[in-house]
Design a protein around this motif. Structure first.
Motif: not given
Length: 433
Positions: A333-355
């Motif tokens: 569970f990632i409750n992090a700031c600036q999720g909107g700034q990270i956007g697709s980069f975030f989900y391609r990065g951390f989420v894809q890595e954890f999955l």
């Protein structure tokens, strides 16, 4: 976490206990009504799957000729409307000395039950328009076959509650932020919006990457308590003059958990290396950052930051695990700031890595979430999901229930910005705990 009112201390005022008996219960795994499998990196190829797309009607396969950059721009436009309309909404009020001061209602409190009705309707209308543009920009900008897929989803989602599974390695969209008007058409000013049109309110939507054989039941360890790592930036409370970190830590201590607080990159690294602490839940409540550029698609600047200020990247996770999967298939569970700034980069990065490391589920927001709301949402999820009961409380229905409660009782729509990556069926097996 976002806050423009550093002198306003928010006290923990959760109403969790008022609805503990209203937990969603499913005796078996959720029945998926249908979903999409999306392949490619632009153009994208969509395949409609499940009962929504019956084989006797032919193959539902459509193409979206949208570049990766344009997709990111389309998604960011929706996120920006949510940030500007809700998170950054400002009002000027009189203070006790007769002067005037600016407040940010959604940053100062999670309970907006007393918000002006006309103002709120206008805000929700703006969000409905943004969600409609996102849906149309994806499903009605492709070939005729993709438009047909969009029509199927539009008709079905407008008529009943759905459980949808979206599968893609490269196409990340904030599905729960989409809007499809239930009856007829949304007016150009959005004034006829209906809450059932918001996908995050009415439906259960899960994004999958690979189809992995992972149990939907978390059984606990020999310690008879679930292990949770509370990976936190403690500066949030001090900087924003809130009590969000303290409130959550105090709550976690009341639950059937063995809680380990980690405040540095070194501590996280140690826990994720080859002899890990076998956490069932890895929870981040911290600051995050990432590029919002749509011209150059890169995950280079995506990072999380704990109390020590050291950048934690997806590459760090891969290095620490040495290409090994996470043990016990934890919820991340990632409750992090600036999720909107990270956007697709975030989900391609951390989420894809954890999955890819066989996490059982990843939950995270699509926009910059205020600290007080992020704390309240996480507290509700943990309290309800970890309530010792004979019921199988599954994360997908639970997130939906919490989203609906926060809207109907507190006039706060921000739970709709949280995405669920895998794990809609994930539940606690209390027989071994």
């Amino acid at each position: 976490m976002t806050s423009n009112s550093p002198n306003n201390i928010i006290l923990f005022e959760s109403t969790i206990s008022n609805w503990e008996d209203d937990l969603p219960d499913n005796s078996g795994d959720l029945k998926r009504d249908g979903g999409l499998e999306i392949n490619g990196t632009g153009p994208y190829e969509f395949d409609g799957l499940g009962e929504l797309f019956p084989a006797e009607h032919g193959r539902y396969r459509g193409k979206l000729n949208l570049t990766e950059g344009k997709l990111l721009g389309l998604v960011e436009s929706c996120r920006r409307e949510w940030r500007n309309t809700i998170v950054d909404h400002a009002e000027v009020i009189k203070d006790k000395d007769g002067g005037r001061k600016q407040i940010h209602p959604f940053q100062d409190n999670w309970n907006l039950a007393n918000i002006d009705v006309r103002l709120y309707n206008k805000m929700m209308a703006t969000l409905a328009i943004a969600g409609t543009k996102l849906f149309q920009g994806i499903f009605y900008a492709g070939d005729d076959d993709l438009k047909n897929i969009g029509k199927v989803l539009e008709n079905a989602s407008g008529s009943r509650e759905l459980v949808l599974a979206m599968t893609s390695e490269n196409f990340f969209a904030p599905w729960r932020m989409m809007y499809v008007h239930p009856k007829g058409k949304l007016k150009v000013d959005g004034s006829n919006w209906e809450i059932d049109g918001f996908w995050g309110y009415r439906h259960i939507i899960e994004h999958n990457t690979k189809r992995l054989s992972i149990s939907n039941a978390i059984k606990g360890s020999n310690s008879k308590k679930f292990k949770i790592s509370f990976n936190v930036d403690e500066r949030i409370d001090t900087t924003l003059s809130v009590t969000s970190v303290a409130d959550q830590f105090n709550l976690l201590k009341t639950l059937p958990l063995k809680t380990t607080k980690r405040t540095s990159k070194a501590q996280l690294a140690e826990s994720l290396q080859l002899n890990p602490d076998k956490d069932e839940i890895i929870y981040f409540f911290c600051h995050g950052s990432g590029s919002d550029s749509i011209s150059g698609v890169s995950t280079d600047s995506v990072q999380l930051v704990l109390s020590d200020g050291a950048a934690i990247t997806p590459e760090d996770i891969a290095f620490w695990r040495d290409n090994e999967p996470l043990l016990r298939n934890p919820v991340v569970f990632i409750n992090a700031c600036q999720g909107g700034q990270i956007g697709s980069f975030f989900y391609r990065g951390f989420v894809q890595e954890f999955l890819s490391r066989k996490a059982g589920c990843v939950i995270g927001p699509q926009i910059d979430i205020p600290a007080v709301f992020a704390s309240e949402l996480a507290s509700r999820i943990f309290s309800q999901w970890l309530k010792k009961t004979q019921k199988k409380v599954r994360l997908g229905p639970l997130l939906k229930k919490i989203t609906q409660k926060l809207y109907t009782e507190n006039k706060n729509p921000l739970a709709m910005t949280y995405s669920l990556f895998r794990g809609a069926d994930l539940h606690i097996d209390w027989t071994n705990v």
